[in-house]
Every structure is written in structure tokens, then in C-alpha cells.
Design an enzyme around this catalytic site. Structure first.
Site, PDB file in Angstrom:
ATOM      1  N   TRP A 101       0.821  -1.213   0.000  1.00 19.62           N
ATOM      2  CA  TRP A 101       0.000   0.000   0.000  1.00 19.62           C
ATOM      3  C   TRP A 101       0.852   1.258   0.000  1.00 19.62           C
ATOM      4  CZ3 TRP A 101      -4.126  -1.626  -1.895  1.00 19.62           C
ATOM      5  CH2 TRP A 101      -4.639  -2.883  -1.551  1.00 19.62           C
ATOM      6  N   ASP A 168      -1.286   6.782   6.467  1.00 17.83           N
ATOM      7  CA  ASP A 168      -2.363   5.868   6.109  1.00 17.83           C
ATOM      8  C   ASP A 168      -2.530   4.935   7.305  1.00 17.83           C
ATOM      9  OD1 ASP A 168      -4.003   3.855   5.185  1.00 17.83           O
ATOM     10  OD2 ASP A 168      -2.760   3.329   3.459  1.00 17.83           O
ATOM     11  N   LYS A 192     -12.131  -1.688   8.664  1.00 16.87           N
ATOM     12  CA  LYS A 192     -11.407  -2.615   9.523  1.00 16.87           C
ATOM     13  C   LYS A 192     -11.680  -2.343  11.008  1.00 16.87           C
ATOM     14  CE  LYS A 192      -7.860  -2.720   5.945  1.00 16.87           C
ATOM     15  NZ  LYS A 192      -8.013  -4.054   5.359  1.00 16.87           N
TER      16      LYS A 192
END
Length: 356
Positions: A101, A168, A192
Site C-alpha cells: 500500500w 495511512d 477494519k
């Protein structure tokens, strides 16, 4: 039937959130309409949005300079929206590469300015968090991915830097206590730890915006979202509602401080079994182990499929490892009960004894 859900995302939600949401699907707040039917510019939804944003500010203890936004596009859109808003064409941004990511974020940032990859653990298949790096003092910001879902590493201590810090936090947002005010911008897909798939939370310092000279498309300009209170276009109503309920639940657990203690216990239980069970072993440096995503393998890979089938019989789902790591991955997000980890540990013990 509820199973022991270790999926990496979308992930397990608290039972009370699912119960309240199920009622709202039929009749939201006595309106005679489903939450899926109400107008997004009605007082009914405005109250939901306001509470969700205020709960983020409360739980993260954010200073007044921060604005909380709920946006479309997932964290993937933030990979480009961050540099578009913060990085000048001839400027430089620093990134630390700790996985897929962060690598995707680097790729997008290169379209808007220069990128200095200050450190990377790619050579070891991202099995650790880099400790030694130098940040260019003129960098517009330093970007990190606080938790790496695929590989199972996590920043245990945030980097000290003089430049603005961007993170992030998609897979460990509000799972532990942090000084969130150290950051200039935080973004996280909420699916999440903060709710259901469909929206992304951005916490950004208003004082950091409006400094680049490029023209920014209206929908990608943070200032427009701030000015319109996350209502620049039709927001993802249901996803924001689920996030609000999840944040209420988190507040009732004692917030980040309360849930951190539970998350530490869950992770310690599973890592202890991995370390003492001769059939399994961890894949990352112990000092960088994630409390959210536990990656582990077998020394006898030929048994992996059999173990997955055994787990399925025990109602344990979502532990198959990512293809880039293999083996297994158990995600221990906020809403995963401690007893689910106990069930997984018992399954590991039993299977190991059976194969001894």
C-alpha cells in the site's frame, strides 16, 4: 450462526452495531423510512454525520485545527489526493516503503512532484519496519503506512520528524493510543476498525491546505469538502451510519486506551502460541509485529491446506495468508472477541498434537 471472523477487511463488526443497523434498515429513528431511503440533506442524516465526525475528534483528541471528513474512494483515492493537495509540482515528498500500500501511494505521488523514498524494507519482503533513515528537510511531508495488513508489520513508535507527518492508518486506526496531533493528515478506509466498507475518514489540518499552486479538481480539493462539511456530493449514508455506531461502541469500550489493552491481550495470546508451537512460526521481526494482522507460516507447507479445512470445521474463517506472504494471517481488529483468538489457539494446539 456467528463464526470466528479473522478476515483482513471488510472485517468483523460488534454485534450491537449489527443489531442497531438491522433495525435501521427497516425504520430509521421512527421516520417510517429505511436508513437507505432517507435524504442525505435532511436533519435525520445531518445528525448522523455530525455525531460521526465529532466522535472521531473526541476519540482521537484532535486539536481545533483539524477537520474530519468522510469521503468516497477508499484509501486508494487518498494516495493521489494527498499529494495533489500538499505537494507542489517542483516539490519533494518523502515516503517510507513498508509494503504494497505504501508502494502504491509512492506511485501515485510521483505524478504530482518528486518522491524521495527515504527507506524501504522491500529487499526482505517487508518483514520489518526501517529504523534508520534521513528525511529531506525541505520535504512537503513524510508519508508512512502505520500498519501493513498484508505483511503483518506495524510502526510501534512514530518517526520523529520536523516535516509534516502524513499517515495511512487504514488497518490500525483507533486500535491504540497515539498522539494524533503529531500528524498533519491521517486517512483510513473505515472497513477494519471504524465501520463497514464504503467510506474513508480523513482528518486534516486546515492550516496545511491551499498552499499548492496547481488547479485541483473540485471533488478532490480538501478545502471544498471542509467548506461543505463532507456534503460536497452525496455521501455514503449507510457506511457513515455504521461508522457512527462503531465509534459509539468504541467510546463505550473506553476509547483507544480501553481497546488497546484488549488488543494487546489478543495479540499476545496468538503470538505466544506461534512462538511455542513447533508447527508454526512468525514471518516478521518480533519488534515490528502488528497487533492487528498476525502473519505466520508452517515449516511443513504441505499441511497448510489441511489446517485451513480443519479451521473451517471449527467455524474459524478468514485466516488464509495473502498470496505475497503465504501461510496464514489472522486479523485481530477491535471488534474481534478475545474468545475467537482462544478458539484459534486451541485449534493450533490440537492440530499440532495430531501431527506430532
Amino acid at each position: 450462526m456467528k463464526v470466528h471472523n479473522f478476515n483482513a477487511g471488510p472485517s468483523v463488526l460488534p454485534n450491537e452495531v449489527l443489531y442497531k443497523a438491522s433495525k435501521a434498515l427497516i425504520d430509521f429513528e421512527g421516520s417510517g423510512m429505511s436508513i437507505l431511503e432517507i435524504g442525505h440533506r435532511t436533519p435525520l442524516f445531518q445528525a448522523v454525520l455530525d455525531e460521526a465526525r465529532n466522535l472521531v475528534k473526541e476519540l482521537m483528541q484532535l486539536e481545533d485545527d483539524f477537520e474530519v471528513l468522510y469521503l468516497h474512494g477508499g484509501a486508494t483515492t487518498q494516495f493521489l489526493q494527498v499529494p495533489m493537495n500538499l505537494l507542489e509540482n517542483d516539490g519533494t515528498a518523502s515516503y517510507i516503503d513498508t509494503g504494497v500500500w505504501s508502494n502504491k501511494a509512492i506511485k501515485e505521488a510521483k505524478q504530482f512532484g518528486f518522491v524521495d523514498v527515504a527507506a524501504s524494507s522491500k529487499e526482505s519482503n517487508y518483514t520489518y519496519i526501517p529504523k534508520q533513515f534521513t528525511i529531506q528537510p525541505k520535504s512537503a511531508y513524510l508519508h508512512i503506512t502505520t500498519n501493513n495488513t498484508i505483511y503483518g508489520t506495524q510502526w510501534q513508535k512514530m518517526p520523529e520528524t520536523e516535516v509534516p507527518l502524513v499517515a495511512d492508518m487504514s488497518s490500525d486506526i483507533l486500535s491504540r493510543q497515539l498522539d494524533f496531533n503529531k500528524f498533519t493528515l491521517i486517512y483510513a478506509g473505515v472497513q477494519k476498525n471504524m465501520g463497514a466498507a464504503g467510506t474513508t475518514m480523513v482528518a486534516v489540518r486546515k492550516s496545511a491546505l491551499g498552499k499548492v499552486t496547481r488547479k485541483i479538481p473540485s471533488i478532490l480539493d480538501y478545502r471544498n469538502h471542509v467548506e461543505n462539511g463532507s456534503m460536497l456530493n452525496t455521501p455514503p449514508v449507510f457506511a457513515i451510519y455504521i461508522s457512527m455506531l462503531t465509534l459509539r461502541w468504541l467510546r463505550d469500550q473506553g476509547g483507544a486506551a480501553g481497546i488497546e489493552k484488549i488488543n494487546e491481550k489478543k495479540a499476545a495470546l496468538l503470538y505466544n502460541e506461534i512462538d511455542q508451537n513447533p508447527l508454526f512460526r512468525g514471518t516478521v521481526a518480533k519488534e515490528d509485529r502488528s497487533r492487528m494482522n498476525v502473519s505466520f507460516i508452517m515449516d511443513k507447507p504441505e499441511l497448510e491446506e489441511e489446517f485451513l479445512k480443519f479451521c473451517k470445521k471449527e467455524d474459524i474463517v478468514g485466516i488464509k495468508g495473502h498470496r505475497m506472504v503465504g501461510g496464514f494471517r489472522a486479523s485481530l481488529y477491535n471488534a474481534l472477541p478475545y474468545d475467537s483468538v482462544e478458539v484459534l489457539v486451541e485449534a493450533m494446539k490440537y492440530f499440532s498434537l495430531k501431527k506430532a
